[in-house]
Design a protein around this motif. Structure first.
Motif, PDB file in Angstrom:
ATOM      1  N   ILE A  58     -11.045  78.780  29.770  1.00 53.39           N
ATOM      2  CA  ILE A  58      -9.289  79.055  30.486  1.00 53.39           C
ATOM      3  C   ILE A  58      -8.763  77.822  30.009  1.00 53.39           C
ATOM      4  N   MET A  59      -9.198  76.680  30.135  1.00 54.27           N
ATOM      5  CA  MET A  59      -8.488  75.301  29.428  1.00 54.27           C
ATOM      6  C   MET A  59      -8.030  75.767  28.398  1.00 54.27           C
ATOM      7  N   ARG A  60      -8.675  76.126  27.263  1.00 57.89           N
ATOM      8  CA  ARG A  60      -8.607  76.030  25.747  1.00 57.89           C
ATOM      9  C   ARG A  60      -6.870  77.476  25.884  1.00 57.89           C
ATOM     10  N   ALA A  61      -7.513  78.189  27.365  1.00 53.21           N
ATOM     11  CA  ALA A  61      -6.407  79.402  26.677  1.00 53.21           C
ATOM     12  C   ALA A  61      -4.823  78.894  27.327  1.00 53.21           C
ATOM     13  N   GLY A  62      -4.837  78.069  28.600  1.00 52.90           N
ATOM     14  CA  GLY A  62      -4.194  77.271  28.912  1.00 52.90           C
ATOM     15  C   GLY A  62      -3.050  75.774  28.458  1.00 52.90           C
ATOM     16  N   ILE A  63      -4.058  75.751  27.382  1.00 46.14           N
ATOM     17  CA  ILE A  63      -3.888  74.601  26.414  1.00 46.14           C
ATOM     18  C   ILE A  63      -2.874  75.489  25.158  1.00 46.14           C
ATOM     19  N   GLN A  64      -3.673  76.658  25.669  1.00 44.64           N
ATOM     20  CA  GLN A  64      -3.141  77.407  23.835  1.00 44.64           C
ATOM     21  C   GLN A  64      -1.714  78.174  24.705  1.00 44.64           C
ATOM     22  N   SER A  65      -1.066  77.641  25.765  1.00 45.89           N
ATOM     23  CA  SER A  65      -0.157  78.767  26.138  1.00 45.89           C
ATOM     24  C   SER A  65       0.968  77.957  25.814  1.00 45.89           C
ATOM     25  N   ILE A  66       0.671  76.810  26.021  1.00 43.31           N
ATOM     26  CA  ILE A  66       1.946  75.947  26.082  1.00 43.31           C
ATOM     27  C   ILE A  66       3.069  75.831  23.990  1.00 43.31           C
ATOM     28  N   PRO A  67       3.969  75.757  24.299  1.00 46.83           N
ATOM     29  CA  PRO A  67       4.476  76.529  22.997  1.00 46.83           C
ATOM     30  C   PRO A  67       4.684  75.251  22.250  1.00 46.83           C
ATOM     31  N   ARG A  68       4.323  74.980  20.994  1.00 47.23           N
ATOM     32  CA  ARG A  68       4.311  73.895  20.136  1.00 47.23           C
ATOM     33  C   ARG A  68       4.935  73.312  19.763  1.00 47.23           C
ATOM     34  N   GLY A  69       6.356  73.276  20.652  1.00 50.73           N
ATOM     35  CA  GLY A  69       7.812  72.737  20.548  1.00 50.73           C
ATOM     36  C   GLY A  69       7.747  71.724  21.334  1.00 50.73           C
ATOM     37  N   GLN A  70       6.625  71.954  22.950  1.00 46.80           N
ATOM     38  CA  GLN A  70       6.316  70.635  23.580  1.00 46.80           C
ATOM     39  C   GLN A  70       5.602  69.470  22.693  1.00 46.80           C
TER      40      GLN A  70
ATOM     41  N   GLN B  99      15.697  73.120  18.275  1.00 50.47           N
ATOM     42  CA  GLN B  99      16.263  73.907  18.140  1.00 50.47           C
ATOM     43  C   GLN B  99      16.117  74.728  19.832  1.00 50.47           C
ATOM     44  N   HIS B 100      15.011  74.693  20.219  1.00 53.41           N
ATOM     45  CA  HIS B 100      14.847  74.957  21.720  1.00 53.41           C
ATOM     46  C   HIS B 100      14.170  73.764  22.572  1.00 53.41           C
ATOM     47  N   PHE B 101      15.433  72.901  22.451  1.00 53.76           N
ATOM     48  CA  PHE B 101      15.540  71.650  24.035  1.00 53.76           C
ATOM     49  C   PHE B 101      14.247  71.228  23.772  1.00 53.76           C
ATOM     50  N   GLU B 102      13.403  71.112  24.474  1.00 54.12           N
ATOM     51  CA  GLU B 102      11.869  71.118  24.823  1.00 54.12           C
ATOM     52  C   GLU B 102      11.429  70.162  25.579  1.00 54.12           C
TER      53      GLU B 102
ATOM     54  N   LEU C  63      18.116  62.983  14.081  1.00 55.87           N
ATOM     55  CA  LEU C  63      17.543  63.907  13.504  1.00 55.87           C
ATOM     56  C   LEU C  63      17.441  65.573  14.670  1.00 55.87           C
ATOM     57  N   PHE C  64      18.804  66.109  14.266  1.00 58.35           N
ATOM     58  CA  PHE C  64      18.966  67.617  14.877  1.00 58.35           C
ATOM     59  C   PHE C  64      18.631  68.625  13.939  1.00 58.35           C
ATOM     60  N   ASP C  65      17.188  69.203  15.329  1.00 59.22           N
ATOM     61  CA  ASP C  65      17.426  70.694  14.160  1.00 59.22           C
ATOM     62  C   ASP C  65      18.155  71.913  14.964  1.00 59.22           C
ATOM     63  N   GLU C  66      19.139  71.985  14.005  1.00 54.48           N
ATOM     64  CA  GLU C  66      19.736  73.431  14.935  1.00 54.48           C
ATOM     65  C   GLU C  66      19.481  73.479  16.622  1.00 54.48           C
ATOM     66  N   PRO C  67      20.735  72.274  16.629  1.00 55.42           N
ATOM     67  CA  PRO C  67      20.928  71.908  17.805  1.00 55.42           C
ATOM     68  C   PRO C  67      21.686  73.371  18.939  1.00 55.42           C
ATOM     69  N   THR C  68      21.968  73.590  17.988  1.00 56.51           N
ATOM     70  CA  THR C  68      23.232  74.646  18.797  1.00 56.51           C
ATOM     71  C   THR C  68      23.023  75.930  19.161  1.00 56.51           C
ATOM     72  N   SER C  69      21.423  76.286  17.939  1.00 57.65           N
ATOM     73  CA  SER C  69      21.472  78.143  17.791  1.00 57.65           C
ATOM     74  C   SER C  69      20.770  78.783  18.415  1.00 57.65           C
ATOM     75  N   ALA C  70      20.268  78.148  19.419  1.00 67.13           N
ATOM     76  CA  ALA C  70      19.938  78.734  20.724  1.00 67.13           C
ATOM     77  C   ALA C  70      21.444  78.900  21.733  1.00 67.13           C
ATOM     78  N   LEU C  71      22.083  78.328  21.865  1.00 66.32           N
ATOM     79  CA  LEU C  71      22.882  78.430  22.783  1.00 66.32           C
ATOM     80  C   LEU C  71      23.026  80.017  23.325  1.00 66.32           C
ATOM     81  N   ASP C  72      24.087  79.630  24.340  1.00 68.33           N
ATOM     82  CA  ASP C  72      25.500  81.024  24.659  1.00 68.33           C
ATOM     83  C   ASP C  72      26.718  80.282  23.668  1.00 68.33           C
ATOM     84  N   PRO C  73      27.177  80.880  22.561  1.00 71.49           N
ATOM     85  CA  PRO C  73      28.985  80.945  22.026  1.00 71.49           C
ATOM     86  C   PRO C  73      29.141  79.438  22.780  1.00 71.49           C
TER      87      PRO C  73
END
Lengths: 230, 249, 245
Positions: free
Chosen positions: A118-130, C87-90, C162-172
């Motif tokens: 369950i936790m593995r699925a939870g962790i994987q659901s967090i976007p990599r960007g975070q 790009q997606h703020f994060e 560093l800015f990675d496409e900071p505006t490309s996910a934004l509404d115009p």
């Protein structure tokens, strides 16, 4: 057919059923859930670490627990725990552990495998960007996990974790096979002593039903509410 | 560890006087498989009916279906086994109850019914989720073609649902096999019970449980492999699988 | 004077496919460099190599004299000094805007809560969002979230951004509010690498433009030269496509 149904039998045994039996059941459920989530989260982190000497044993453990009947595992641990205790404490003899300690170890370690998934699925659901954002702020791995990933994963998984806890609550009845006095054990002892199987087992079923049903409805309400917030 | 290992114990005669311990484990495996197969059949049939009921447009059917699921999901399997085994015969008319109690292999029949109905509630949930995951247009298109509602289910909705649900149904089959071990509490001599008996008579605890564990793992792998073959044969090009949430055992 | 960010002979592979080919560039202190190029040209990957979010197999990157690829380098410590905007703020959705700004200051830089909070409020003021300190990211518009993300990076007192496409996910209609903040930063002398398609922004504040295609740095020229007289056919083609709008 209910002519011989003796409600007095149930009333008379209530203190024993609840003080002795239900206390054991609820305590075991609560502690095993807590330890199971902690160990399960560690296992999940091991499985996701990408380091093979961590992923392989964790995956093997989880898959073993998931492919074997719980009853068999209860027997395993019932005989193993004294030896584990001996090994941990360096004593000369296998350690005598009480029914509660033995059950707690069994349930915690068994459920850890399920909480891990369950936790593995939870962790994987967090976007990599975070993770990238947290790292870009200079956070170390423990910080990334502790402040950013796990709080979110845990929050997303609360309904599933609670549902699994209800499953665990019902599973505690299986300690019957090692003659432990949990709620069902207490009911079955009274049933056999007084020859009142119909009353005691029917009553036990009703109690389990009321608690599990109420709890799962509560989880549904919670789920609906968190769904709106998110 | 002061434990005496003795792996040759499997070839020694068990207390029944005719079978080796190994043979008793094999007998147990057979009972496990037969019980699980029968129970899973019941689970599939009842689960499908209840799952379908919960997706029909009739509110009485939806309510009936969810009542069924609630009852069978919220009482522990072990307690349900006891209800079927100890309580049911007492509640029936005397003659019928006595006949039930004297039935040879009563624990087998009880285990099949109890396990089958218990699992059917979980399968009903899967079937419902599967049907609801189909595009709504499928149902409408079937009805627009002049099919009756039962025809729409039989020819369009269910065939699709079962295909999507193969992976979750595989894990429910595995769960059925694992849960069949609970039947040892009502005296069914399935695999775990045989391992337990072997441990009691021979005192070779860890050999007995190791053997049972390995057998369960092998069964697991075989079933998984077989279902994957089935899956491959039944896949529909261009249609993605459906992933149900994994909770429970 | 040595460069603040120095990229030399950088190559990177994903398995067998090469995504960066022998890239070299140097960015001086207070310089603003815009990186542009078609999608999939490796711009974002190059940017993520600068603070070690992506590993690379060949070449060298140093930031303020610290080598990024060196296994002995303490990457978290280095990253704490380089701001990055995604790009997606994060933003962290489970933390309030204020907490998003203070948590890294407290945990990474070990600032006191009071100090972190004061800094957070000052920066929210700067990006015009003081009123939103106790909201959660999910309650803000995309443009507002990106401004908070910039403030979060600034709170770490970065030596470069560093800015990675900071505006490309934004509404115009939200792009300008974010670009305004970035223009302000550039005017204040921040060292910046900006991956973007906003050529107006590039013309206005960039000192140099780097053009990438297929993992290579094709051009690296002063802004005016790049727009008026691109040296390569590929850059000319790219510009003609992007400047039509």
């Amino acid at each position: 057919m209910f002519a011989h149904f003796d409600f007095g039998e149930i009333v008379r045994s209530l203190p024993y059923l609840f003080y002795t039996g239900m206390t054991f059941t609820l305590l075991l459920t609560a502690l095993a859930t807590f330890i199971g989530i902690v160990v399960g989260t560690l296992l999940a982190l091991m499985r996701l670490s990408g380091i093979s000497f961590l992923t392989v044993p964790a995956a093997a453990y989880v898959n073993l627990m998931r492919s074997v009947p719980f009853v068999l595992m209860i027997f395993w641990f019932y005989f193993l725990v004294p030896y584990i205790g001996q090994w941990v404490t360096f004593s000369a003899q296998p350690l005598q552990v009480g029914a509660f300690a033995s059950s707690l170890v069994t349930f915690s370690l068994f459920e850890a495998a399920f909480f891990c998934e369950i936790m593995r699925a939870g962790i994987q659901s967090i976007p990599r960007g975070q993770v990238a954002a947290a790292q870009a702020l200079g956070m170390t791995y423990p910080m990334v996990m502790g402040y950013v990933v796990l709080p979110q994963a845990f929050r997303n998984m609360v309904p599933v974790l609670l549902t699994q806890t209800i499953v665990l609550f019902q599973d505690t009845s299986l300690v019957y096979v090692i003659s432990v006095t949990d709620f069902l054990g207490a009911a079955s002892k009274v049933a056999e002593r007084d020859g009142r199987l119909v009353e005691m087992y029917t009553f036990a079923a009703c109690v389990y039903f009321v608690i599990s049903f109420a709890a799962s409805r509560a989880v549904q309400v919670l789920q609906r509410r968190t769904a709106i917030i998110r | 560890m002061n434990y005496h290992w003795n792996w040759s114990i499997f070839w020694e005669l068990s207390p029944d006087g005719t079978h080796t311990y190994f043979a008793t484990l094999m007998l147990g495996t057979a009972w496990t498989l037969i019980t699980s197969a029968c129970a899973f059949t019941i689970a599939l049939v009842f689960g499908s009916i209840v799952g379908v009921l919960r997706t029909t447009p009739y509110s009485w059917a939806m309510r009936l279906g969810s009542l069924y699921v609630d009852v069978f999901r919220n009482v522990p399997l072990l307690v349900q086994m006891f209800l079927w085994y100890f309580v049911l015969p007492e509640l029936l008319p005397q003659a019928l109850g006595d006949w039930l109690k004297q039935l040879s292999d009563a624990s087998f029949y009880t285990a099949v019914v109890a396990l089958g109905l218990y699992m059917s509630a979980r399968i009903a949930e899967q079937i419902r989720a599967g049907i609801l995951s189909l595009p709504r247009g499928q149902r409408l298109a079937s009805l627009a073609l002049g099919m009756t509602l039962p025809q729409a289910y039989a020819y369009v909705l269910l065939p699709m649902t079962y295909r999507i649900l193969l992976p979750p149904l595989t894990s429910e089959l595995l769960n059925t096999i694992k849960n069949s071990a609970v039947a040892l509490t009502i005296g069914l001599m399935e695999l775990t019970a045989r391992a337990r008996a072997m441990q009691e008579f021979s005192f070779q605890v860890f050999e007995a449980f190791t053997a049972a564990t390995i057998i369960y793992i092998v069964i697991n792998m075989l079933v998984t492999f077989a279902m994957r073959m089935v899956e491959r044969r039944l896949t529909i090009p261009g249609y993605l699988g459906f992933k149900a949430p994994a909770v429970g055992h | 004077m040595s460069a603040m960010i120095d990229i030399a002979g950088l190559s990177k592979w994903y398995g067998a496919t090469q995504v960066l080919k022998d890239c070299s560039a140097a960015i001086a202190t207070a310089e603003v460099v815009v990186v542009c190029g078609p999608s999939g040209s490796g711009k974002s990957t190059l940017l993520k190599c600068v603070n070690g979010l992506e590993p690379f197999q060949q070449g060298r990157i140093s930031v303020d004299g610290v080598s990024v690829g060196d296994p002995k380098t303490n990457l978290p410590r280095l990253r704490a000094r380089i701001g990055m905007v995604f790009q997606h703020f994060e933003l962290f959705p489970h933390l309030s805007v204020r907490r998003n700004l203070t948590l890294p200051q407290i945990k990474v830089l070990r600032r006191s809560a009071d100090e972190a909070n004061a800094k957070a409020l000052r920066l929210l003021e700067r990006v015009g969002l003081s009123a939103y300190a106790d909201k959660f990211p999910g309650e803000l518009s995309g443009g507002q979230q990106q401004r908070v993300a910039i403030a979060r990076s600034l709170a770490m007192d970065p030596i470069a951004m560093l800015f990675d496409e900071p505006t490309s996910a934004l509404d115009p209609e939200m792009i300008q509010e974010v670009l305004d903040v970035m223009v302000g930063l550039a005017r204040d002398g921040m060292t910046m690498i900006v991956v973007t398609h906003e050529m107006g922004f590039a013309r206005k504040v960039a000192h140099r433009v780097v053009f990438m295609d297929k993992g290579e740095i094709v051009e690296n020229a002063p802004t005016a030269d790049f727009f008026e007289n691109p040296g390569s056919e590929r850059a000319r083609l790219f510009l003609s496509k992007i400047l039509q709008h």
